[in-house]
Enzyme design. Structure first.
Site: not given
Length: 122
Positions: A37, A71-73, A76
Site C-alpha cells: 500500500f 503499508v509505506c511508512v 502513512a
C-alpha cells in the site's frame, strides 16, 4: 507464480476495489500474492475510516484475506496513519493502523518487485 499488487488509490476509488477482488481471485486459484500500500492507498489501513453499515470497509476486506499487508511508512505518517511504535517515536497521541497491516519501508517494495513475476499497479 508470484504477483505483486501495488496499490496507490484510496479505498474510495473503484480501482482499489478491483485490486482487492483480483487478490481474492488469485488467492482462491492458489497463486502467491503480495501487496504493498503506497501513496493514497495507505488510507485503506486507517482504523478510523468509517463506513455506513450497508457499505463494506475495504480495510476489513483486506484483513479477511490473511496475507501480509505492508503499508509505506512515510506515506502513512504523512497522511496521519501510524502504528504504536511510530506514535511513540514521533510523540503522537495514538496509533490508528488497522490490525493485520504493518508499516514498511520502500526497500520491501523494491525487494518484492525484484522477486515478483509480475507487478500490477492499481
Amino acid at each position: 507464480m508470484m504477483t505483486l499488487l501495488l496499490l496507490t488509490q484510496p479505498g474510495t476509488h473503484p480501482v482499489a476495489w478491483h485490486a482487492f477482488r483480483l487478490a481474492q481471485s488469485l488467492i482462491q486459484a492458489q497463486h502467491t500474492v503480495q501487496v504493498f500500500f503506497y501513496q493514497d492507498a495507505v488510507t485503506i489501513a486507517n482504523a478510523l475510516n468509517w463506513r455506513p453499515q450497508d457499505e463494506p470497509n475495504l480495510g476489513q476486506q483486506w484483513q479477511s484475506l490473511g496475507i501480509d499487508l505492508p503499508v509505506c511508512v512515510s506515506a502513512a505518517l504523512n497522511r496521519g496513519i501510524t502504528d504504536s511504535d511510530n506514535a511513540e517515536r514521533h510523540q503522537l497521541s495514538t496509533a490508528n493502523l488497522l490490525s493485520g497491516f504493518r508499516l514498511a519501508g520502500l526497500g520491501e517494495l523494491a525487494d518484492a518487485m525484484m522477486t515478483a513475476e509480475r507487478t500490477l499497479q492499481f
